[in-house]
Design a protein around this motif. Sequence first.
Motif, PDB file in Angstrom:
ATOM      1  N   THR A  60       0.851  -0.956  -0.007  1.00  0.00           N
ATOM      2  CA  THR A  60      -0.074   0.016  -0.020  1.00  0.00           C
ATOM      3  C   THR A  60       0.898   1.234  -0.035  1.00  0.00           C
ATOM      4  OG1 THR A  60      -1.793  -1.392   1.394  1.00  0.00           O
ATOM      5  CG2 THR A  60      -1.975   1.166   1.493  1.00  0.00           C
ATOM      6  N   TRP A  61       0.630   2.064  -1.032  1.00  0.00           N
ATOM      7  CA  TRP A  61       1.709   3.368  -0.841  1.00  0.00           C
ATOM      8  C   TRP A  61       1.262   3.962   0.029  1.00  0.00           C
ATOM      9  CZ3 TRP A  61       3.010   5.804  -6.231  1.00  0.00           C
ATOM     10  CH2 TRP A  61       3.172   4.851  -7.362  1.00  0.00           C
ATOM     11  N   THR A  62       2.564   4.741   0.646  1.00  0.00           N
ATOM     12  CA  THR A  62       2.327   5.631   1.727  1.00  0.00           C
ATOM     13  C   THR A  62       2.332   6.857   1.436  1.00  0.00           C
ATOM     14  OG1 THR A  62       4.885   6.025   1.771  1.00  0.00           O
ATOM     15  CG2 THR A  62       4.260   4.123   2.886  1.00  0.00           C
ATOM     16  N   GLU A  63       1.977   7.673   2.231  1.00  0.00           N
ATOM     17  CA  GLU A  63       1.819   9.212   1.862  1.00  0.00           C
ATOM     18  C   GLU A  63       3.030   9.908   1.230  1.00  0.00           C
ATOM     19  OE1 GLU A  63      -1.139  10.999   1.882  1.00  0.00           O
ATOM     20  OE2 GLU A  63      -1.955   9.034   2.076  1.00  0.00           O
ATOM     21  N   GLY A  64       4.277   9.456   1.881  1.00  0.00           N
ATOM     22  CA  GLY A  64       5.525  10.103   1.208  1.00  0.00           C
ATOM     23  C   GLY A  64       5.587   9.568  -0.065  1.00  0.00           C
ATOM     24  N   GLU A  65       5.256   8.192  -0.170  1.00  0.00           N
ATOM     25  CA  GLU A  65       5.577   7.812  -2.014  1.00  0.00           C
ATOM     26  C   GLU A  65       4.724   8.361  -2.802  1.00  0.00           C
ATOM     27  OE1 GLU A  65       7.091   3.186  -0.201  1.00  0.00           O
ATOM     28  OE2 GLU A  65       4.866   3.841  -0.572  1.00  0.00           O
ATOM     29  N   LEU A  66       3.395   8.483  -2.250  1.00  0.00           N
ATOM     30  CA  LEU A  66       2.466   9.524  -3.027  1.00  0.00           C
ATOM     31  C   LEU A  66       2.927  10.917  -3.603  1.00  0.00           C
ATOM     32  CD1 LEU A  66      -1.120   8.524  -1.420  1.00  0.00           C
ATOM     33  CD2 LEU A  66       0.081   7.265  -3.254  1.00  0.00           C
ATOM     34  N   THR A  67       3.329  11.490  -2.464  1.00  0.00           N
ATOM     35  CA  THR A  67       4.018  12.826  -2.731  1.00  0.00           C
ATOM     36  C   THR A  67       5.320  12.909  -3.801  1.00  0.00           C
ATOM     37  OG1 THR A  67       3.435  13.588  -0.513  1.00  0.00           O
ATOM     38  CG2 THR A  67       5.229  14.749  -1.549  1.00  0.00           C
ATOM     39  N   THR A  68       6.058  11.882  -3.365  1.00  0.00           N
ATOM     40  CA  THR A  68       7.117  11.571  -4.447  1.00  0.00           C
ATOM     41  C   THR A  68       6.984  11.518  -6.029  1.00  0.00           C
ATOM     42  OG1 THR A  68       8.650  10.731  -2.593  1.00  0.00           O
ATOM     43  CG2 THR A  68       9.309  10.189  -4.916  1.00  0.00           C
ATOM     44  N   PHE A  69       5.864  10.636  -6.156  1.00  0.00           N
ATOM     45  CA  PHE A  69       5.578  10.583  -7.454  1.00  0.00           C
ATOM     46  C   PHE A  69       4.891  12.028  -8.008  1.00  0.00           C
ATOM     47  CE2 PHE A  69       2.478   9.415 -11.065  1.00  0.00           C
ATOM     48  CZ  PHE A  69       3.112   8.296 -11.514  1.00  0.00           C
ATOM     49  N   GLU A  70       4.019  12.674  -7.387  1.00  0.00           N
ATOM     50  CA  GLU A  70       3.487  13.725  -7.783  1.00  0.00           C
ATOM     51  C   GLU A  70       4.273  14.914  -8.044  1.00  0.00           C
ATOM     52  OE1 GLU A  70       0.690  14.909  -4.401  1.00  0.00           O
ATOM     53  OE2 GLU A  70      -0.625  13.152  -4.889  1.00  0.00           O
ATOM     54  N   GLN A  71       5.546  14.721  -7.103  1.00  0.00           N
ATOM     55  CA  GLN A  71       6.565  15.876  -7.516  1.00  0.00           C
ATOM     56  C   GLN A  71       7.186  15.638  -8.700  1.00  0.00           C
ATOM     57  OE1 GLN A  71       9.031  15.599  -3.734  1.00  0.00           O
ATOM     58  NE2 GLN A  71       7.859  17.079  -2.814  1.00  0.00           N
ATOM     59  N   ARG A  72       7.723  14.096  -9.000  1.00  0.00           N
ATOM     60  CA  ARG A  72       7.976  14.036 -10.320  1.00  0.00           C
ATOM     61  C   ARG A  72       7.214  14.183 -11.380  1.00  0.00           C
ATOM     62  NH1 ARG A  72       9.755  13.156 -14.684  1.00  0.00           N
ATOM     63  NH2 ARG A  72      11.092  12.041 -15.392  1.00  0.00           N
ATOM     64  N   TRP A  73       5.956  13.802 -11.392  1.00  0.00           N
ATOM     65  CA  TRP A  73       5.073  13.873 -12.525  1.00  0.00           C
ATOM     66  C   TRP A  73       4.123  15.022 -11.906  1.00  0.00           C
ATOM     67  CZ3 TRP A  73       7.321  11.816 -16.473  1.00  0.00           C
ATOM     68  CH2 TRP A  73       7.829  10.738 -16.256  1.00  0.00           C
ATOM     69  N   PRO A  74       4.058  16.288 -12.527  1.00  0.00           N
ATOM     70  CA  PRO A  74       3.254  17.319 -12.061  1.00  0.00           C
ATOM     71  C   PRO A  74       1.866  17.190 -13.107  1.00  0.00           C
ATOM     72  CG  PRO A  74       5.206  18.201 -13.377  1.00  0.00           C
ATOM     73  CD  PRO A  74       5.350  16.911 -13.053  1.00  0.00           C
ATOM     74  N   LEU A  75       0.970  18.220 -12.591  1.00  0.00           N
ATOM     75  CA  LEU A  75      -0.427  18.235 -13.375  1.00  0.00           C
ATOM     76  C   LEU A  75       0.100  18.485 -14.982  1.00  0.00           C
ATOM     77  CD1 LEU A  75      -2.502  20.059 -11.039  1.00  0.00           C
ATOM     78  CD2 LEU A  75      -2.692  17.608 -11.877  1.00  0.00           C
ATOM     79  N   GLY A  76      -0.612  17.870 -15.991  1.00  0.00           N
ATOM     80  CA  GLY A  76      -0.268  18.227 -17.277  1.00  0.00           C
ATOM     81  C   GLY A  76       0.327  17.107 -17.874  1.00  0.00           C
ATOM     82  N   THR A  77       0.620  15.839 -17.160  1.00  0.00           N
ATOM     83  CA  THR A  77       1.518  14.872 -17.731  1.00  0.00           C
ATOM     84  C   THR A  77       0.609  13.816 -17.667  1.00  0.00           C
ATOM     85  OG1 THR A  77       2.423  14.069 -15.555  1.00  0.00           O
ATOM     86  CG2 THR A  77       3.780  15.755 -16.889  1.00  0.00           C
TER      87      THR A  77
END
Length: 341
Positions: free
Chosen positions: A171-188
Amino acid sequence: MGGTMAVIKLRYVNEYVDRTGKLRRYFRRGGTRGALPGNVGSEEFMVAYQSYMAGRPVEAKVGAAGVGTFGRLITEYYGSRPFTNLKASSRKIYRYVLEPLAKAHGHRLVRDMPADKIGKIIHAIGETKPGMANLTKSVLQKMMKYAVKAKWRSDNPVLGIEPFKRGTHHTWTEGELTTFEQRWPLGTRQRLAYALLLYTGQRVGDVAKMQRADVIAGELHVVQQKTGAELYLPVVLQVEQALKACTANGLSLIGHENGSPMTRAALSHMMRVAIKKAGLPSKCVSHGLRKAAMRRLAEAGKTEKQIAAVSGHKTLREIERYTAAADQRRLARDAIGNKKR
């Protein structure tokens, strides 16, 4: 004047197309059933047909025709009602399981495949892919049930074979979710796929099938491939933002760059690449986003019925599996908090 072609009409003869695209025929009358070799009207065809009509057993000639072999059983199973009654997605999965087995073991006689031999086949798969081994066991058990009913053999050799123990998806942690969002911003496209997976809580195959026409009055209509459950999910702000930021061609909510629809495998591959590029560990997989969605709902104190309304699960046991970690954290906080008071 040209001659007219004779048309042979025989009772109890059925046809189907096998896995290689070849037209096959078989005899079926009550409990009597069996393959009809050769072309209609040929000597070998008529000998077999007359034998079935008279209730006599047909001699199985093992050889090029493969009569009595595992490969022939698979071919006949594809034409059977238990197989054709399956959903198209299930038939695809069954073929995915059976085709490699037909290639590797198609020459074996079905009557000479006891439980220990089939167990070894399943065990060989399970050494590296326990999930695939369990799926293989399930499909073979259903096919052998058909084999018993069609009198290929008197018992089902798959019954009693123990399934492999499987771990659960991370189960993804909140930290892992944040890491993905930082690498792939809105628009991708990667962020759009992520948002659809996380904020709808659906399986990869169901997300791949989502279309723009499924969004009506702020709700997303989903019919799950695995369970057939029909869901209406609110389109939350995060999904709405991701859709607006990543304009796409085509009818799908998430498709290829040219607008053509994506398959489940293609979406899974895209996410695997995106997860790796985000620097996340290999335990972070697409299905873990579904678990993260369930975790968030559990941590927010939603009831099991509320969570099931999103996930489409039909039993509390399945919901408990998804929310075990969240329940433990909440219970621990309550316990320690109560102790301090």
